[in-house]
Design a protein around this motif. Structure first.
Motif, short mmCIF file in Angstrom:
data_model
loop_
_atom_site.label_atom_id
_atom_site.label_comp_id
_atom_site.label_asym_id
_atom_site.label_seq_id
_atom_site.Cartn_x
_atom_site.Cartn_y
_atom_site.Cartn_z
N HIS A 12 0.83 -1.20 0.00
CA HIS A 12 0.00 0.00 0.00
C HIS A 12 0.86 1.26 0.00
N THR A 32 -7.87 7.36 -1.13
CA THR A 32 -9.07 6.54 -0.93
C THR A 32 -9.74 6.21 -2.26
N LEU A 36 -6.96 2.69 -1.50
CA LEU A 36 -5.85 2.50 -0.57
C LEU A 36 -6.19 3.10 0.79
N PRO A 37 -5.71 2.52 1.87
CA PRO A 37 -6.01 3.04 3.22
C PRO A 37 -5.20 4.30 3.53
N THR A 38 -5.84 5.28 4.15
CA THR A 38 -5.14 6.53 4.47
C THR A 38 -4.10 6.35 5.57
N ILE A 39 -4.17 5.22 6.30
CA ILE A 39 -3.15 4.96 7.32
C ILE A 39 -1.78 4.87 6.66
#
Length: 208
Positions: A12, A32, A36-39
């Protein structure tokens, strides 16, 4: 973290970095939208591989920064806005104005954007006015809408109560001296902006 989870996180992060290389200014929503995760953004910032360029904005640490980066940041966060007045004068290198705020024109009924930084100064215009004589300049990888030089000078007269007649006069004189626009373009925008009568004596003075 399990090995499989670590591998997924690493994948990611690599995908986010690829996006950052393409966009210069990367929004959290861009991440997003690509599923994909914002983390991943948080991890990359902690690792020093990304920097926060503003609220919800990220860039590579070694990304080149232009003198107009603030305009790109505002354009990304206010997509319906158009750079105008003092900020547009600065972009077109007309006059001596160096605003600490980004002057942005937005639709009449749009809620005023809330930005922590950079500071903005909002001017409201009709939808038709917001699409007339707009240049799209590439600034730090972002297509930033800016009113062209002739339109900007006319707007300075339209909004002379906001910026001062002295600024409008300087913009007219310097823009003409530097050949930033033609007389025909100036008159056309002055008529559309309903300030032809106001501008007439000043235009005649610099062109006679």
């Amino acid at each position: 973290m399990k090995a499989t989870d670590a591998a997924t996180a690493s994948t990611h992060e690599q995908q986010v970095l690829r996006l950052a290389r393409k966009r210069t200014l990367l929004r959290a929503r861009d991440v997003t939208q690509h599923g994909l995760p914002t983390i991943a953004l948080t991890r990359l910032v902690q690792a020093g591989k990304l920097e926060r360029a503003g609220r919800g904005l990220y860039s590579l640490p070694d990304a080149p920064i232009s003198e107009h980066r603030s305009l790109a940041e505002v354009s990304v966060r206010v997509p319906k806005g158009v750079v105008c007045l003092l900020s547009a004068l600065e972009v077109h290198e007309i006059g001596t104005q160096a605003p600490f705020e980004v002057w942005i024109a937005i639709p009449q009924h749009m809620v005023s954007p809330r930005l922590d930084r950079p500071a903005i100064r909002v001017v409201r215009m009709s939808d038709a006015a917001l699409t007339d004589a707009v240049d799209r300049l590439k600034i730090d990888g972002v297509a930033v809408p800016v009113f062209n030089a002739a339109r900007t000078v006319v707007d300075c007269f339209r909004f002379r109560n906001k910026i001062g007649l002295d600024v409008a006069l300087e913009a007219l004189r310097e823009g003409w001296r530097l050949h930033k626009f033609t007389l025909d373009d100036l008159w056309r925008h002055a008529q559309r902006g309903r300030v032809a009568n106001v501008m007439r004596p000043y235009i005649e003075a610099i062109t006679s």
